[in-house]
Design a protein around this motif. Structure first.
Motif, PDB file in Angstrom:
ATOM      1  N   GLU A  63       0.937  -1.410   0.128  1.00  0.00           N
ATOM      2  CA  GLU A  63      -0.085   0.092   0.014  1.00  0.00           C
ATOM      3  C   GLU A  63       0.963   1.217   0.022  1.00  0.00           C
ATOM      4  N   LYS A 119     -12.786  -0.117   1.891  1.00  0.00           N
ATOM      5  CA  LYS A 119     -11.393  -0.597   1.207  1.00  0.00           C
ATOM      6  C   LYS A 119     -11.708  -2.379   1.126  1.00  0.00           C
ATOM      7  N   GLU A 148     -11.792  -4.300  -2.193  1.00  0.00           N
ATOM      8  CA  GLU A 148     -10.724  -5.299  -2.699  1.00  0.00           C
ATOM      9  C   GLU A 148     -11.331  -6.630  -2.887  1.00  0.00           C
ATOM     10  N   ASN A 179     -12.339  -6.712  -6.837  1.00  0.00           N
ATOM     11  CA  ASN A 179     -11.445  -6.772  -7.661  1.00  0.00           C
ATOM     12  C   ASN A 179     -10.793  -8.179  -7.674  1.00  0.00           C
TER      13      ASN A 179
END
Length: 221
Positions: free
Chosen positions: A155, A214, A218, A221
């Motif tokens: 990150e 977040k 995620e 994806n």
């Protein structure tokens, strides 16, 4: 032999020998969390007021464990960082990482992370301490943990907080390039002041909402 450094004893000069890390001033760095649009319910107001009333006389005399069990854990449990079956908060769990040939490792006081039987991907850290600042600096330990999280998670930033007695301070660390980090420290929240405690509670709710967003992104994806 690989050089090893522990979170619990690390100094800022040691971190600076591993990476380029410096503090900066950025007025609006924490707006995303500190100005999170959350309305505190009357039941939550009562809880926060009672938390102060119950501990304000003794909090400066609590040991680290007493501070954690009596004040910190009830507050964090009220925010509730457990989502579903694979995401929760953890106390005293090890993390480690190799940064520029140096092995950083240690036991984190508190983190929010994915995982079922052990934390796998941390998103938020809290470094807890006794009422008076000890020989080791909680900010240095937190920075080391955040660096490891950024590197392990691949990150560009990470957020955490450190606690000395009644005072909570947030730290935002950003990775600018391969070896360059900059961090911002927030103003401190005095948890024995009801207005500060309400602001802290909203900030923690903002951190929680950010993590959920977040995690959901995620998953897509």
């Amino acid at each position: 032999m690989t050089k090893q450094l522990s979170f619990s004893t690390i100094k800022l000069r040691q971190l600076r020998s591993i990476v380029d890390i410096e503090p900066i001033i950025e007025e609006n760095a924490f707006d995303q969390w500190f100005k999170f649009p959350y309305t505190i319910l009357e039941e939550e107001r009562t809880f926060l007021s009672q938390l102060i009333d119950k501990h304000q006389v003794r909090i400066n005399r609590y040991s680290e464990e007493e501070l954690k069990v009596k004040f910190i854990a009830p507050l964090l449990n009220k925010v509730d960082f457990t989502f579903g079956t694979t995401f929760t908060d953890w106390y005293e769990r090890p993390i480690s990482g190799k940064i520029n040939g140096v092995y950083l490792n240690g036991i984190t006081d508190y983190l929010v992370a994915k995982g079922f039987d052990e934390p796998e991907k941390p998103y938020f850290f809290i470094q807890e301490f006794k009422p008076s600042r000890p020989n080791s600096d909680p900010e240095n330990q937190l920075l080391a943990e955040l660096i490891v999280a950024i590197e392990n998670n691949q990150e560009s930033s990470a957020i955490g907080a450190h606690i000395v007695g009644r005072l909570w301070t947030f730290v935002l660390l950003r990775k600018l390039d391969e070896n360059t980090f900059r961090y911002v420290s927030s103003v401190g929240f005095n948890v024995l002041d009801i207005e500060d405690l309400k602001k802290l509670y909203i900030a923690l709710q903002g951190v929680k909402a950010d993590i959920i967003q977040k995690v959901e992104a995620e998953a897509k994806n």
